[in-house]
Motif scaffolding. Structure first.
Motif, PDB file in Angstrom:
ATOM      1  N   LEU A   6       0.839  -1.210   0.000  1.00 51.92           N
ATOM      2  CA  LEU A   6       0.000   0.000   0.000  1.00 51.92           C
ATOM      3  C   LEU A   6       0.869   1.253   0.000  1.00 51.92           C
ATOM      4  CD1 LEU A   6      -2.743  -0.898   2.653  1.00 51.92           C
ATOM      5  CD2 LEU A   6      -2.879  -1.066   0.159  1.00 51.92           C
ATOM      6  N   GLY A   7       0.607   2.150  -0.959  1.00 41.11           N
ATOM      7  CA  GLY A   7       1.338   3.410  -1.032  1.00 41.11           C
ATOM      8  C   GLY A   7       1.687   3.755  -2.466  1.00 41.11           C
ATOM      9  N   SER A   8       2.297   4.923  -2.662  1.00 43.14           N
ATOM     10  CA  SER A   8       2.562   5.372  -4.034  1.00 43.14           C
ATOM     11  C   SER A   8       3.853   6.165  -4.173  1.00 43.14           C
ATOM     12  CB  SER A   8       1.391   6.223  -4.525  1.00 43.14           C
ATOM     13  OG  SER A   8       1.256   7.354  -3.680  1.00 43.14           O
ATOM     14  N   GLY A   9       4.745   6.056  -3.188  1.00 45.87           N
ATOM     15  CA  GLY A   9       5.959   6.871  -3.229  1.00 45.87           C
ATOM     16  C   GLY A   9       7.205   6.068  -3.570  1.00 45.87           C
ATOM     17  N   GLY A  10       8.352   6.742  -3.413  1.00 47.46           N
ATOM     18  CA  GLY A  10       9.631   6.092  -3.647  1.00 47.46           C
ATOM     19  C   GLY A  10       9.858   4.944  -2.667  1.00 47.46           C
ATOM     20  N   ARG A  11       9.396   5.138  -1.443  1.00 49.56           N
ATOM     21  CA  ARG A  11       9.499   4.061  -0.449  1.00 49.56           C
ATOM     22  C   ARG A  11       8.811   2.796  -0.951  1.00 49.56           C
ATOM     23  NH1 ARG A  11       6.913   6.141   4.641  1.00 49.56           N
ATOM     24  NH2 ARG A  11       5.230   6.467   3.161  1.00 49.56           N
ATOM     25  N   GLU A  12       7.592   2.946  -1.443  1.00 48.23           N
ATOM     26  CA  GLU A  12       6.842   1.781  -1.896  1.00 48.23           C
ATOM     27  C   GLU A  12       7.456   1.180  -3.159  1.00 48.23           C
ATOM     28  OE1 GLU A  12       5.411   4.618  -0.851  1.00 48.23           O
ATOM     29  OE2 GLU A  12       4.659   3.841   1.067  1.00 48.23           O
ATOM     30  N   HIS A  13       8.035   2.040  -4.014  1.00 51.65           N
ATOM     31  CA  HIS A  13       8.700   1.492  -5.196  1.00 51.65           C
ATOM     32  C   HIS A  13       9.896   0.647  -4.775  1.00 51.65           C
ATOM     33  CE1 HIS A  13      10.511   2.175  -9.496  1.00 51.65           C
ATOM     34  NE2 HIS A  13      10.280   0.910  -9.232  1.00 51.65           N
ATOM     35  N   ALA A  14      10.661   1.143  -3.801  1.00 51.67           N
ATOM     36  CA  ALA A  14      11.839   0.391  -3.344  1.00 51.67           C
ATOM     37  C   ALA A  14      11.408  -0.939  -2.708  1.00 51.67           C
ATOM     38  CB  ALA A  14      12.646   1.228  -2.358  1.00 51.67           C
ATOM     39  N   LEU A  15      10.342  -0.906  -1.937  1.00 50.76           N
ATOM     40  CA  LEU A  15       9.846  -2.148  -1.308  1.00 50.76           C
ATOM     41  C   LEU A  15       9.351  -3.120  -2.384  1.00 50.76           C
ATOM     42  CD1 LEU A  15       7.975  -0.506   1.711  1.00 50.76           C
ATOM     43  CD2 LEU A  15      10.011  -1.960   1.881  1.00 50.76           C
ATOM     44  N   ALA A  16       8.620  -2.599  -3.355  1.00 56.46           N
ATOM     45  CA  ALA A  16       8.076  -3.444  -4.428  1.00 56.46           C
ATOM     46  C   ALA A  16       9.203  -4.024  -5.280  1.00 56.46           C
ATOM     47  CB  ALA A  16       7.118  -2.630  -5.299  1.00 56.46           C
ATOM     48  N   TRP A  17      10.212  -3.191  -5.552  1.00 56.46           N
ATOM     49  CA  TRP A  17      11.390  -3.619  -6.342  1.00 56.46           C
ATOM     50  C   TRP A  17      12.087  -4.792  -5.651  1.00 56.46           C
ATOM     51  CZ3 TRP A  17      16.481  -2.968  -4.463  1.00 56.46           C
ATOM     52  CH2 TRP A  17      17.513  -3.124  -5.397  1.00 56.46           C
ATOM     53  N   LYS A  18      12.225  -4.688  -4.336  1.00 56.10           N
ATOM     54  CA  LYS A  18      12.898  -5.747  -3.574  1.00 56.10           C
ATOM     55  C   LYS A  18      12.017  -7.002  -3.499  1.00 56.10           C
ATOM     56  CE  LYS A  18      16.091  -7.351  -0.722  1.00 56.10           C
ATOM     57  NZ  LYS A  18      17.334  -7.854  -1.281  1.00 56.10           N
ATOM     58  N   LEU A  19      10.738  -6.837  -3.253  1.00 58.07           N
ATOM     59  CA  LEU A  19       9.832  -7.988  -3.161  1.00 58.07           C
ATOM     60  C   LEU A  19       9.774  -8.728  -4.494  1.00 58.07           C
ATOM     61  CD1 LEU A  19       6.900  -6.453  -1.075  1.00 58.07           C
ATOM     62  CD2 LEU A  19       8.494  -8.257  -0.338  1.00 58.07           C
ATOM     63  N   ALA A  20       9.848  -7.975  -5.585  1.00 55.27           N
ATOM     64  CA  ALA A  20       9.764  -8.582  -6.923  1.00 55.27           C
ATOM     65  C   ALA A  20      10.937  -9.535  -7.179  1.00 55.27           C
ATOM     66  CB  ALA A  20       9.713  -7.496  -7.995  1.00 55.27           C
ATOM     67  N   GLN A  21      12.013  -9.406  -6.376  1.00 54.68           N
ATOM     68  CA  GLN A  21      13.177 -10.292  -6.539  1.00 54.68           C
ATOM     69  C   GLN A  21      13.047 -11.580  -5.736  1.00 54.68           C
ATOM     70  OE1 GLN A  21      16.632  -7.862  -5.547  1.00 54.68           O
ATOM     71  NE2 GLN A  21      15.672  -6.126  -6.546  1.00 54.68           N
ATOM     72  N   SER A  22      11.961 -11.713  -4.974  1.00 57.73           N
ATOM     73  CA  SER A  22      11.820 -12.872  -4.090  1.00 57.73           C
ATOM     74  C   SER A  22      11.352 -14.110  -4.846  1.00 57.73           C
ATOM     75  CB  SER A  22      10.804 -12.560  -2.980  1.00 57.73           C
ATOM     76  OG  SER A  22      10.510 -13.745  -2.269  1.00 57.73           O
ATOM     77  N   LYS A  23      11.982 -15.246  -4.519  1.00 58.21           N
ATOM     78  CA  LYS A  23      11.568 -16.520  -5.124  1.00 58.21           C
ATOM     79  C   LYS A  23      10.194 -16.941  -4.604  1.00 58.21           C
ATOM     80  CE  LYS A  23      16.124 -18.551  -5.906  1.00 58.21           C
ATOM     81  NZ  LYS A  23      16.972 -17.851  -4.914  1.00 58.21           N
ATOM     82  N   GLN A  24       9.824 -16.408  -3.448  1.00 54.48           N
ATOM     83  CA  GLN A  24       8.544 -16.802  -2.849  1.00 54.48           C
ATOM     84  C   GLN A  24       7.361 -16.023  -3.418  1.00 54.48           C
ATOM     85  OE1 GLN A  24       8.860 -16.678   1.467  1.00 54.48           O
ATOM     86  NE2 GLN A  24      10.952 -17.415   1.396  1.00 54.48           N
ATOM     87  N   LEU A  25       7.666 -15.041  -4.266  1.00 53.35           N
ATOM     88  CA  LEU A  25       6.591 -14.178  -4.773  1.00 53.35           C
ATOM     89  C   LEU A  25       5.926 -14.784  -6.006  1.00 53.35           C
ATOM     90  CD1 LEU A  25       5.327 -11.220  -4.419  1.00 53.35           C
ATOM     91  CD2 LEU A  25       6.658 -10.690  -6.463  1.00 53.35           C
ATOM     92  N   GLN A  26       4.587 -14.725  -5.996  1.00 54.89           N
ATOM     93  CA  GLN A  26       3.863 -15.112  -7.199  1.00 54.89           C
ATOM     94  C   GLN A  26       3.388 -13.839  -7.904  1.00 54.89           C
ATOM     95  OE1 GLN A  26       1.064 -18.026  -6.076  1.00 54.89           O
ATOM     96  NE2 GLN A  26       1.039 -18.990  -8.079  1.00 54.89           N
ATOM     97  N   ASN A  27       2.453 -13.142  -7.270  1.00 58.68           N
ATOM     98  CA  ASN A  27       1.932 -11.903  -7.857  1.00 58.68           C
ATOM     99  C   ASN A  27       2.089 -10.758  -6.876  1.00 58.68           C
ATOM    100  OD1 ASN A  27       0.706 -12.930 -10.392  1.00 58.68           O
ATOM    101  ND2 ASN A  27      -0.503 -14.129  -8.938  1.00 58.68           N
ATOM    102  N   LEU A  28       2.493  -9.608  -7.416  1.00 57.43           N
ATOM    103  CA  LEU A  28       2.649  -8.417  -6.585  1.00 57.43           C
ATOM    104  C   LEU A  28       1.680  -7.340  -7.062  1.00 57.43           C
ATOM    105  CD1 LEU A  28       4.288  -6.899  -4.371  1.00 57.43           C
ATOM    106  CD2 LEU A  28       5.890  -6.212  -6.169  1.00 57.43           C
ATOM    107  N   TYR A  29       0.954  -6.766  -6.124  1.00 53.82           N
ATOM    108  CA  TYR A  29       0.040  -5.664  -6.431  1.00 53.82           C
ATOM    109  C   TYR A  29       0.461  -4.453  -5.613  1.00 53.82           C
ATOM    110  CZ  TYR A  29      -2.683  -9.438  -8.391  1.00 53.82           C
ATOM    111  OH  TYR A  29      -3.073 -10.517  -9.138  1.00 53.82           O
ATOM    112  N   ILE A  30       0.310  -3.273  -6.206  1.00 54.19           N
ATOM    113  CA  ILE A  30       0.627  -2.043  -5.488  1.00 54.19           C
ATOM    114  C   ILE A  30      -0.581  -1.124  -5.611  1.00 54.19           C
ATOM    115  CG2 ILE A  30       2.287  -0.153  -5.175  1.00 54.19           C
ATOM    116  CD1 ILE A  30       3.249  -2.971  -7.502  1.00 54.19           C
ATOM    117  N   ALA A  31      -1.062  -0.637  -4.472  1.00 52.66           N
ATOM    118  CA  ALA A  31      -2.235   0.246  -4.497  1.00 52.66           C
ATOM    119  C   ALA A  31      -1.916   1.542  -3.749  1.00 52.66           C
ATOM    120  CB  ALA A  31      -3.432  -0.453  -3.824  1.00 52.66           C
TER     121      ALA A  31
END
Ligand code: AMP
Ligand code: GLY
Length: 426
Positions: A6-31
């Motif tokens: 949840l969020g729309s800033g640089g913080r959330e982009h950095a978190l999403a960028w890091k999560l997207a590298q996880s082997k455990q991730l299937q789908n990532l949503y950002i709102a």
């Protein structure tokens, strides 16, 4: 796993960028996300305080974990909302419940908490309309500058630092009697001024154990040489050279451990990030404030320095198995330089077309305030527009890469501070 940020800033982009590298991730949503987060997952047009909209999204997309970026939904009780809902109850939320979020949501609460648990902080007292005269008297016992803080959330603007006693009294009255900061200032914390150098440390906790994340220093003023108005943050450096092992050991023993133990003692089941704003006063750490979330732009240097799988760590938080999780950081320095819209932090215009993003390949380009145009172009959509993060063997190498990237990106009104990290170079 399906994860919602949840969020729309640089913080959330950095978190999403890091999560997207996880082997455990299937789908990532950002709102609701921004034009940058769209490259890490799927943006969904739901606002962070629209709890019913978030519930639908979690249900529809079969979300298994929610990471809350900003403080507002936490202070408003998004975690409590999940726990009280039959459909959402079993979906872990990373971010504290309302009780824990009070560490940021009420300065009076956080000061009392620090005193109760022996966490070093500036001497203080709190005042309301019923004891305003005592507030004036308390100011007289302090020496300038005077620090006045609105108790509640005030978008980072609720702190006044004043040199003159008469002015401090007038402002105290304005805050309490004339609602200068709205209801956030019904209670005002007055505290002693701490002289030193500021830095922040970040903690990830599952309520029982914790990981001490990298330290960072941010640059709050708009102008070179720390001049001009306060902003959300114009850049950040991690690690902080003046926070050496001896200093960080003091932070851990005197601040982090008593904070986690204090939360436990008070029955506050805190699962999420704690951002501890510190003053280094001649080698001794004092807490300026707690925040119940990560910082922005600090996240853009702290998270990229974590080598371990962030989703694995967040799972550890959700299941209270954080102590079992692998946690490693890189020794490299990370620097981020924030590009803003001309006029920020005052008035500025949005919707300027951005070019040159692909040329900034020496940096990770985190989007802070952007949106996609109708033809896929990137448009400015906020005061802070990008945070350009680079790595190096030391501050100079890292920050120079970010400056080089800053020169390659163009939009009407672009501005950045050209002295990020300079004060820390020896
Ligand atoms: P806060 O919102 O509590 O982080 O305060 C905003 C800024 O005011 C901090 O980042 C510090 O630069 C400054 N500040 C707050 N409290 C103090 C204090 N007691 N002494 C010196 N500076 C302070
Ligand atoms: N950079 C300061 C904050 O996130 O509050």
């Amino acid at each position: 796993m399906n994860v919602l940020v949840l969020g729309s800033g640089g913080r959330e982009h950095a978190l999403a960028w890091k999560l997207a590298q996880s082997k455990q991730l299937q789908n990532l949503y950002i709102a609701p996300g921004n034009a940058g987060t769209a490259h890490c997952g799927t943006n969904v047009a739901v606002e962070v305080n629209d709890f019913a909209g978030i519930k639908n999204l979690v249900w529809e997309k079969d979300i298994n974990l929610v990471l809350v970026g900003p403080e507002d939904p936490l202070v408003k009780g998004i975690h409590d909302y999940f726990l009280s809902d039959e459909v959402l109850r079993d979906v872990p939320v990373i971010g504290p419940k309302m009780d824990g979020a009070q560490l940021e949501g009420s300065k009076d609460f956080s000061k009392q908490f620090m005193v109760r648990h022996g966490v070093p902080t500036a001497r203080y007292a709190s005042f309301t309309a019923t004891n305003l005269e005592e507030g004036f008297a308390f100011l007289e016992t302090l020496s300038p500058p005077y620090v006045l803080k609105a108790d509640g959330l005030a978008g980072g603007k609720g702190v006044l630092i004043l040199d003159d006693l008469a002015e401090a009294k007038t402002e105290l009255k304005n805050m309490i009697m004339a609602a200068k900061f709205g209801s956030a200032g019904n209670t005002v914390v007055i505290e002693e001024f701490l002289k030193g150098i500021e830095l922040s440390v970040f903690v990830l906790t599952d309520g029982k154990s914790y990981k001490l994340l990298p330290s960072a220093k941010d640059y709050k003023r708009i102008g070179v040489g720390d001049t001009g108005l306060n902003t959300g943050g114009m850049g950040a450096i991690s690690p902080v050279p003046f926070a050496d092992k001896a200093f960080l050991d003091k932070v851990e023993e005197r601040i982090v451990k008593p904070t986690i133990a204090g939360l436990n003692k008070e029955g506050i089941d805190y699962r999420g990030f704690i951002f501890i704003g510190l003053m280094n006063c001649g080698g001794e750490p004092y807490v300026i404030e707690y925040n119940c979330r990560m910082g922005d732009p600090e996240t853009e240097v702290v998270i990229p320095r974590i080598k371990s799988d962030l989703l694995d760590l967040l799972n550890g938080v959700a299941t209270q198995t954080l102590h079992e999780k692998n946690y490693e950081t890189t020794a490299e320095t990370a620097a981020t330089v924030v590009l803003v819209s001309g006029g920020y932090p005052g008035d500025y215009t949005k919707g300027k077309e951005v070019s040159g993003l692909n040329a900034a390949f020496d940096s990770v380009v985190f989007h802070s305030g952007t949106k996609a145009g109708t033809n896929g172009e990137v448009l400015t959509n906020g005061g802070r527009v990008f945070a350009l993060t680079s790595f190096g063997n030391g501050i100079e190498e890292a920050v120079n890469k970010s400056f080089a990237s800053a020169a390659k990106i163009s939009y009407d009104g672009k501005y950045f501070r050209s002295d990020i990290g300079k004060d820390l170079m020896s």
